[in-house]
Design a protein around this motif. Sequence first.
Motif, mmCIF file in Angstrom:
data_model
loop_
_atom_site.group_PDB
_atom_site.id
_atom_site.type_symbol
_atom_site.label_atom_id
_atom_site.label_comp_id
_atom_site.label_asym_id
_atom_site.label_seq_id
_atom_site.Cartn_x
_atom_site.Cartn_y
_atom_site.Cartn_z
ATOM 1 N N VAL A 160 -78.090 -69.193 -23.243
ATOM 2 C CA VAL A 160 -77.108 -68.531 -24.096
ATOM 3 C C VAL A 160 -76.120 -67.732 -23.248
ATOM 4 O O VAL A 160 -76.516 -66.984 -22.356
ATOM 5 N N TYR A 161 -74.830 -67.898 -23.543
ATOM 6 C CA TYR A 161 -73.767 -67.083 -22.944
ATOM 7 C C TYR A 161 -73.168 -66.231 -24.054
ATOM 8 O O TYR A 161 -72.874 -66.745 -25.144
ATOM 9 N N PHE A 162 -72.968 -64.938 -23.803
ATOM 10 C CA PHE A 162 -72.412 -64.056 -24.829
ATOM 11 C C PHE A 162 -71.374 -63.126 -24.210
ATOM 12 O O PHE A 162 -71.426 -62.794 -23.027
ATOM 13 N N ASP A 163 -70.432 -62.694 -25.039
ATOM 14 C CA ASP A 163 -69.442 -61.726 -24.567
ATOM 15 C C ASP A 163 -68.806 -61.029 -25.763
ATOM 16 O O ASP A 163 -68.721 -61.601 -26.858
ATOM 17 N N GLY A 164 -68.388 -59.788 -25.549
ATOM 18 C CA GLY A 164 -67.735 -59.016 -26.594
ATOM 19 C C GLY A 164 -66.448 -58.402 -26.074
ATOM 20 O O GLY A 164 -66.394 -57.936 -24.932
ATOM 21 N N GLY A 165 -65.410 -58.413 -26.893
ATOM 22 C CA GLY A 165 -64.143 -57.762 -26.567
ATOM 23 C C GLY A 165 -63.873 -56.654 -27.564
ATOM 24 O O GLY A 165 -64.351 -56.695 -28.710
ATOM 25 N N TYR A 166 -63.088 -55.649 -27.155
ATOM 26 C CA TYR A 166 -62.899 -54.477 -28.010
ATOM 27 C C TYR A 166 -61.461 -53.994 -27.963
ATOM 28 O O TYR A 166 -60.852 -53.904 -26.886
ATOM 29 N N GLN A 167 -60.894 -53.711 -29.134
ATOM 30 C CA GLN A 167 -59.563 -53.117 -29.245
ATOM 31 C C GLN A 167 -59.725 -51.702 -29.789
ATOM 32 O O GLN A 167 -60.021 -51.498 -30.972
ATOM 33 N N LYS A 168 -59.578 -50.715 -28.899
ATOM 34 C CA LYS A 168 -59.869 -49.324 -29.241
ATOM 35 C C LYS A 168 -59.003 -48.796 -30.366
ATOM 36 O O LYS A 168 -59.490 -48.110 -31.278
ATOM 37 N N GLU A 169 -57.712 -49.111 -30.343
ATOM 38 C CA GLU A 169 -56.786 -48.572 -31.336
ATOM 39 C C GLU A 169 -57.191 -48.973 -32.762
ATOM 40 O O GLU A 169 -57.146 -48.158 -33.690
ATOM 41 N N GLU A 170 -57.570 -50.211 -32.945
ATOM 42 C CA GLU A 170 -57.936 -50.716 -34.281
ATOM 43 C C GLU A 170 -59.430 -50.605 -34.575
ATOM 44 O O GLU A 170 -59.856 -50.810 -35.715
ATOM 45 N N ILE B 280 -66.327 -61.209 -30.789
ATOM 46 C CA ILE B 280 -67.529 -61.635 -30.070
ATOM 47 C C ILE B 280 -67.535 -63.150 -29.915
ATOM 48 O O ILE B 280 -67.052 -63.881 -30.786
ATOM 49 N N GLY B 281 -68.056 -63.606 -28.785
ATOM 50 C CA GLY B 281 -68.123 -65.033 -28.498
ATOM 51 C C GLY B 281 -69.497 -65.434 -27.997
ATOM 52 O O GLY B 281 -70.112 -64.688 -27.227
ATOM 53 N N ALA C 126 -73.252 -56.547 -30.224
ATOM 54 C CA ALA C 126 -73.052 -57.371 -31.414
ATOM 55 C C ALA C 126 -73.009 -58.854 -31.053
ATOM 56 O O ALA C 126 -73.518 -59.701 -31.798
ATOM 57 N N ALA C 127 -72.413 -59.174 -29.904
ATOM 58 C CA ALA C 127 -72.355 -60.567 -29.445
ATOM 59 C C ALA C 127 -73.760 -61.082 -29.147
ATOM 60 O O ALA C 127 -74.114 -62.218 -29.502
ATOM 61 N N PHE C 128 -74.563 -60.249 -28.507
ATOM 62 C CA PHE C 128 -75.939 -60.668 -28.198
ATOM 63 C C PHE C 128 -76.726 -60.866 -29.491
ATOM 64 O O PHE C 128 -77.472 -61.852 -29.637
ATOM 65 N N HIS C 129 -76.549 -59.946 -30.437
ATOM 66 C CA HIS C 129 -77.259 -60.061 -31.712
ATOM 67 C C HIS C 129 -76.866 -61.343 -32.443
ATOM 68 O O HIS C 129 -77.722 -62.038 -33.007
ATOM 69 N N GLU C 130 -75.581 -61.672 -32.417
ATOM 70 C CA GLU C 130 -75.122 -62.909 -33.058
ATOM 71 C C GLU C 130 -75.726 -64.126 -32.358
ATOM 72 O O GLU C 130 -76.081 -65.115 -33.022
ATOM 73 N N ALA C 131 -75.850 -64.065 -31.043
ATOM 74 C CA ALA C 131 -76.458 -65.168 -30.299
ATOM 75 C C ALA C 131 -77.894 -65.403 -30.750
ATOM 76 O O ALA C 131 -78.331 -66.554 -30.939
ATOM 77 N N VAL C 132 -78.639 -64.333 -30.955
ATOM 78 C CA VAL C 132 -80.032 -64.467 -31.402
ATOM 79 C C VAL C 132 -80.083 -65.043 -32.817
ATOM 80 O O VAL C 132 -80.945 -65.870 -33.131
ATOM 81 N N LYS C 133 -79.160 -64.620 -33.676
ATOM 82 C CA LYS C 133 -79.096 -65.183 -35.028
ATOM 83 C C LYS C 133 -78.816 -66.687 -34.982
ATOM 84 O O LYS C 133 -79.399 -67.468 -35.736
ATOM 85 N N GLN C 134 -77.933 -67.099 -34.070
ATOM 86 C CA GLN C 134 -77.594 -68.521 -33.967
ATOM 87 C C GLN C 134 -78.774 -69.363 -33.481
ATOM 88 O O GLN C 134 -79.001 -70.469 -33.986
ATOM 89 N N ILE C 135 -79.523 -68.856 -32.496
ATOM 90 C CA ILE C 135 -80.665 -69.656 -32.028
ATOM 91 C C ILE C 135 -81.776 -69.680 -33.076
ATOM 92 O O ILE C 135 -82.524 -70.657 -33.174
ATOM 93 N N GLU C 136 -81.857 -68.622 -33.894
ATOM 94 C CA GLU C 136 -82.806 -68.654 -35.008
ATOM 95 C C GLU C 136 -82.411 -69.756 -35.991
ATOM 96 O O GLU C 136 -83.263 -70.513 -36.471
ATOM 97 N N ASP C 137 -81.112 -69.850 -36.295
ATOM 98 C CA ASP C 137 -80.637 -70.897 -37.212
ATOM 99 C C ASP C 137 -80.886 -72.300 -36.654
ATOM 100 O O ASP C 137 -81.087 -73.249 -37.416
#
Length: 226
Positions: A76-86, A91-92, A124-135
């Motif tokens: 699994v590869y995971f990454d998260g990006g963040y826009q502070k202003e908004e 997540i990918g 959040a990206a890591f959590h989504e990755a775990v959800k995907q492998i569960e699916d």
Amino acid sequence: MKVIMQWTYHASKKPSAVFVSDWLEAGTALVITEDLEKAGRLKEVEFKDEFDTTWTKKELKKLLKEVEEEPQDVTVYFDGGYQKEEGMAGIGVAIYYRQGKRFWRLRTNLKLEQFDSNNEAEYAAFHEAVKQIEDLGVHHQSCVFKGDSLVVLNQLSGEWPCMEENLNKWLDRIEAKLDKLKIIPDYQPITRKENQEADRLATLALEGKAIFSKFEIAGSKEPFQQ
């Protein structure tokens, strides 16, 4: 699936001895067992997996037959990006795995709101990755998790403490999910360049471009970058 073999060597009118192997792929352990049986020197054998469960040869062969078409060799590869202003996060996730003799790649991303930091986006990206492998039906095996966030990987592995309450909540969710699925995580930090596929997916999410795809990859489960 990896196991440790423990077998008893026995020959008529000769001393017997008990041997214990290193960790082996379960299929390899069965091949070695059958070779020892042909030599006529194997009296007893048992196999212990990474969850401390003990199997007989018959039970292990049956298990491997049952899981033959389930996802294996998951990276699994995971990454998260963040826009502070908004306060927005992108997540990918890219997942590579084998199913039978076929290799697959799954890619997905999400745009999320009300985030406080880049580290939270990475969690959040890591959590989504775990959800995907569960699916996908991944369970009871080791999985490799690769990312360029030392904070997330070192906190999940226990090497670094996690002092922030919001990050601890993500950590607890992830650990609970991994425990439920009986997944043994192998955390492997990589450079941003090596993680460019997941990074690109996170960037596209922030741009409002949603992606979900699953493709068969001919002969390999290694990622290609674009």
